[in-house]
Write a protein that holds these residues in place. Structure first.
Motif, PDB file in Angstrom:
ATOM      1  N   UNK A   1      -1.920  -3.445  -5.084  1.00 49.67           N
ATOM      2  CA  UNK A   1      -2.280  -3.901  -6.426  1.00 49.67           C
ATOM      3  C   UNK A   1      -3.212  -2.935  -7.164  1.00 49.67           C
ATOM      4  N   UNK A   2      -3.441  -1.758  -6.624  1.00 54.83           N
ATOM      5  CA  UNK A   2      -4.316  -0.786  -7.284  1.00 54.83           C
ATOM      6  C   UNK A   2      -3.535  -0.032  -8.360  1.00 54.83           C
ATOM      7  N   UNK A   3      -4.224   0.279  -9.439  1.00 56.35           N
ATOM      8  CA  UNK A   3      -3.643   1.066 -10.537  1.00 56.35           C
ATOM      9  C   UNK A   3      -4.247   2.460 -10.453  1.00 56.35           C
ATOM     10  N   UNK A   4      -3.441   3.423  -9.997  1.00 55.26           N
ATOM     11  CA  UNK A   4      -3.906   4.791  -9.774  1.00 55.26           C
ATOM     12  C   UNK A   4      -3.235   5.717 -10.778  1.00 55.26           C
ATOM     13  N   UNK A   5      -4.012   6.615 -11.360  1.00 57.20           N
ATOM     14  CA  UNK A   5      -3.491   7.561 -12.337  1.00 57.20           C
ATOM     15  C   UNK A   5      -3.590   8.973 -11.779  1.00 57.20           C
ATOM     16  N   UNK A   6      -2.484   9.725 -11.871  1.00 57.92           N
ATOM     17  CA  UNK A   6      -2.463  11.131 -11.479  1.00 57.92           C
ATOM     18  C   UNK A   6      -2.668  11.969 -12.730  1.00 57.92           C
ATOM     19  N   UNK A   7      -3.618  12.893 -12.669  1.00 57.52           N
ATOM     20  CA  UNK A   7      -3.920  13.721 -13.827  1.00 57.52           C
ATOM     21  C   UNK A   7      -4.221  15.138 -13.368  1.00 57.52           C
ATOM     22  N   UNK A   8      -4.035  16.082 -14.270  1.00 56.98           N
ATOM     23  CA  UNK A   8      -4.287  17.483 -13.964  1.00 56.98           C
ATOM     24  C   UNK A   8      -3.556  18.353 -14.972  1.00 56.98           C
ATOM     25  N   UNK A   9      -3.856  19.650 -14.986  1.00 61.13           N
ATOM     26  CA  UNK A   9      -3.190  20.553 -15.930  1.00 61.13           C
ATOM     27  C   UNK A   9      -1.702  20.694 -15.611  1.00 61.13           C
ATOM     28  N   UNK A  10      -0.949  21.288 -16.528  1.00 63.17           N
ATOM     29  CA  UNK A  10       0.477  21.526 -16.301  1.00 63.17           C
ATOM     30  C   UNK A  10       0.665  22.342 -15.022  1.00 63.17           C
ATOM     31  N   UNK A  11       1.636  21.925 -14.204  1.00 64.53           N
ATOM     32  CA  UNK A  11       1.893  22.623 -12.952  1.00 64.53           C
ATOM     33  C   UNK A  11       0.982  22.221 -11.814  1.00 64.53           C
ATOM     34  N   UNK A  12       0.184  21.171 -12.013  1.00 63.23           N
ATOM     35  CA  UNK A  12      -0.775  20.774 -10.973  1.00 63.23           C
ATOM     36  C   UNK A  12      -0.137  19.982  -9.848  1.00 63.23           C
TER      37      UNK A  12
ATOM     38  N   UNK B   1       5.715   9.765   3.881  1.00 64.51           N
ATOM     39  CA  UNK B   1       5.422   8.793   2.829  1.00 64.51           C
ATOM     40  C   UNK B   1       5.564   7.402   3.427  1.00 64.51           C
ATOM     41  N   UNK B   2       4.483   6.627   3.392  1.00 61.34           N
ATOM     42  CA  UNK B   2       4.511   5.254   3.883  1.00 61.34           C
ATOM     43  C   UNK B   2       4.323   4.290   2.717  1.00 61.34           C
ATOM     44  N   UNK B   3       5.197   3.283   2.638  1.00 61.60           N
ATOM     45  CA  UNK B   3       5.097   2.228   1.638  1.00 61.60           C
ATOM     46  C   UNK B   3       4.994   0.899   2.385  1.00 61.60           C
ATOM     47  N   UNK B   4       3.908   0.176   2.163  1.00 68.12           N
ATOM     48  CA  UNK B   4       3.726  -1.092   2.860  1.00 68.12           C
ATOM     49  C   UNK B   4       3.733  -0.944   4.365  1.00 68.12           C
ATOM     50  N   UNK B   5       3.246   0.186   4.845  1.00 66.54           N
ATOM     51  CA  UNK B   5       3.197   0.436   6.283  1.00 66.54           C
ATOM     52  C   UNK B   5       4.482   0.959   6.883  1.00 66.54           C
ATOM     53  N   UNK B   6       5.553   1.042   6.087  1.00 70.56           N
ATOM     54  CA  UNK B   6       6.839   1.524   6.587  1.00 70.56           C
ATOM     55  C   UNK B   6       7.048   2.987   6.198  1.00 70.56           C
ATOM     56  N   UNK B   7       7.555   3.771   7.145  1.00 72.08           N
ATOM     57  CA  UNK B   7       7.827   5.180   6.869  1.00 72.08           C
ATOM     58  C   UNK B   7       9.078   5.292   6.001  1.00 72.08           C
TER      59      UNK B   7
ATOM     60  N   UNK C   1       0.848  -1.184   0.000  1.00 76.73           N
ATOM     61  CA  UNK C   1       0.000   0.000   0.000  1.00 76.73           C
ATOM     62  C   UNK C   1       0.888   1.239   0.000  1.00 76.73           C
ATOM     63  N   UNK C   2       0.306   2.365  -0.380  1.00 74.13           N
ATOM     64  CA  UNK C   2       0.982   3.660  -0.334  1.00 74.13           C
ATOM     65  C   UNK C   2       0.100   4.598   0.471  1.00 74.13           C
ATOM     66  N   UNK C   3       0.724   5.299   1.392  1.00 78.77           N
ATOM     67  CA  UNK C   3      -0.035   6.237   2.215  1.00 78.77           C
ATOM     68  C   UNK C   3       0.743   7.546   2.317  1.00 78.77           C
ATOM     69  N   UNK C   4       0.153   8.618   1.814  1.00 79.03           N
ATOM     70  CA  UNK C   4       0.736   9.950   1.938  1.00 79.03           C
ATOM     71  C   UNK C   4      -0.049  10.712   2.993  1.00 79.03           C
TER      72      UNK C   4
ATOM     73  N   UNK D   1      -3.454  10.795   0.876  1.00 75.90           N
ATOM     74  CA  UNK D   1      -3.892   9.842  -0.141  1.00 75.90           C
ATOM     75  C   UNK D   1      -3.484   8.445   0.277  1.00 75.90           C
ATOM     76  N   UNK D   2      -4.425   7.504   0.147  1.00 75.85           N
ATOM     77  CA  UNK D   2      -4.130   6.103   0.417  1.00 75.85           C
ATOM     78  C   UNK D   2      -4.384   5.294  -0.845  1.00 75.85           C
ATOM     79  N   UNK D   3      -3.390   4.528  -1.261  1.00 73.97           N
ATOM     80  CA  UNK D   3      -3.480   3.678  -2.439  1.00 73.97           C
ATOM     81  C   UNK D   3      -3.384   2.230  -1.974  1.00 73.97           C
ATOM     82  N   UNK D   4      -4.327   1.423  -2.395  1.00 73.17           N
ATOM     83  CA  UNK D   4      -4.408   0.039  -1.939  1.00 73.17           C
ATOM     84  C   UNK D   4      -3.404  -0.862  -2.661  1.00 73.17           C
TER      85      UNK D   4
END
Length: 346
Positions: free
Chosen positions: A30-41, A61-67, A3-6, A25-28
């Motif tokens: 095996x999840x496929x997450x897309x970041x989108x937005x205008x330039x400079x976002x 920033x936490x990855x797999x529960x680790x800081x 998982x990813x946890x910001x 933001x929490x990402x589960x």
């Protein structure tokens, strides 16, 4: 699987400007997450902060529960693919792909077996002895992808990884990429400026603007109920107009239109006298039965319909889809607006 946890993440640059502000933001796994937005976002800044190339000013920033906030990039267990494939021209395909393992001290036979398996995963079986100069752009990007996943990362980061490719190669690699991440159980974060790409491949989309998260939603949710007028404008080609709540109606003085509150999709709670933003996406527009006159100023063929831009005398541009008879530039049409999206103006 990771998982990813910001948490409360901000990035402030030396000139005092913010690349990211208060990101949660929490990402589960095996999840496929897309970041989108205008330039400079803040899309690439967020990805580079995840990778460890940018140090946050605050938050974690936490990855797999680790800081992992202060852990260097090479120790985060991530794979990363950039827009420019950046394969080394003097090395064979096999040497390129096996480089991360060689750096970790693994030996020849072990590396060779894993290289063969990984090349097969990305559709390059038998290409190990070839040099990058003999490959197409799409094949070189597959080499970069193989190099990113050979060390069994738990997280895959993609920074505009497909944008340098031409269609239909881009479409083919897009499909293979989604299948690959599913088979390998990778948690994936993908940055793209292509709205259609984001909608087609994401489990969830993170819509960014000015370094802040404006909405996190599935593609279907994002299209049907954008959280803000800015999101509706960016993701759904909506035209945004100003209005007011008067006598139980949404009144748009700019076009002399009004709708009962029951006939709009009110995203925010609104009350008498409130100023509102009225977002009108293409699906809210049809031709005929209205006093809104507009002139067709552009026409694009889109396989089963025509994407049309129509401009009113007041200078407002509307995007809509027309099927059947071919629309002509310069033609005058009447627009009917149904079920617009309404947001409280702040």
């Amino acid at each position: 699987m990771s998982s990813i946890n910001l948490r409360d993440l901000s990035v402030r640059f030396r000139d005092g400007s913010f690349g990211l502000r208060d990101i949660n933001l929490e990402i589960n796994p095996e999840e496929f997450v897309v970041l989108i937005g205008p330039s400079g976002s803040g899309k690439t800044t967020m990805l580079r902060t995840l990778a460890g190339f940018v140090q946050p000013s605050s938050g974690n920033v936490y990855i797999g529960g680790q800081n992992m906030t202060h852990v260097p990039p090479e120790r985060r267990g991530m794979g990363m693919v950039f827009q420019q494939h950046a394969v080394w021209p003097h090395m064979s395909v096999a040497k390129n792909v096996g480089y991360p393992l060689a750096r970790k001290g693994e030996k020849g036979a072990s590396i060779s077996k894993r290289v063969e398996r990984t090349l097969a995963l990305v559709g390059l079986e038998g290409f190990g002895r070839r040099k990058p100069a003999s490959l197409s752009g799409g094949q070189r990007q597959r080499v970069a992808l193989a190099r990113a996943i050979i060390a069994d990362p738990t997280v895959l980061l993609l920074d505009e990884a497909l944008s340098a490719l031409d269609e239909p190669l881009r479409d083919a690699l897009r499909r293979e990429l989604v299948s690959l991440t599913r088979r390998e159980g990778l948690t994936t974060v993908h940055v793209t400026h292509d709205r259609a790409e984001a909608i087609s491949i994401a489990d969830r989309i993170v819509m960014l603007g000015d370094g802040r998260i404006h909405q996190v939603a599935t593609p279907a949710e994002l299209l049907s109920a954008p959280a803000t007028a800015d999101v509706a404008r960016f993701i759904a080609d909506a035209t945004v107009l100003s209005g007011t709540i008067k006598g139980g109606k949404v009144v748009c003085a700019e076009l002399d239109l009004s709708w009962d509150l029951s006939a709009v999709q009110a995203i925010d709670e609104v009350a008498e006298g409130d100023g509102v933003d009225i977002a009108i996406p293409p699906q809210s527009l049809s031709i005929g039965g209205s006093s809104v006159h507009a002139e067709i100023t552009s026409v694009l063929f889109q396989v089963t319909s025509y994407s049309v831009t129509a401009t009113t005398q007041s200078g407002h541009n509307f995007r809509l889809s027309i099927s059947g008879q071919v629309p002509k530039i310069g033609e005058t049409i009447q627009l009917m607006v149904r079920n617009p999206l309404v947001y409280r103006a702040f």
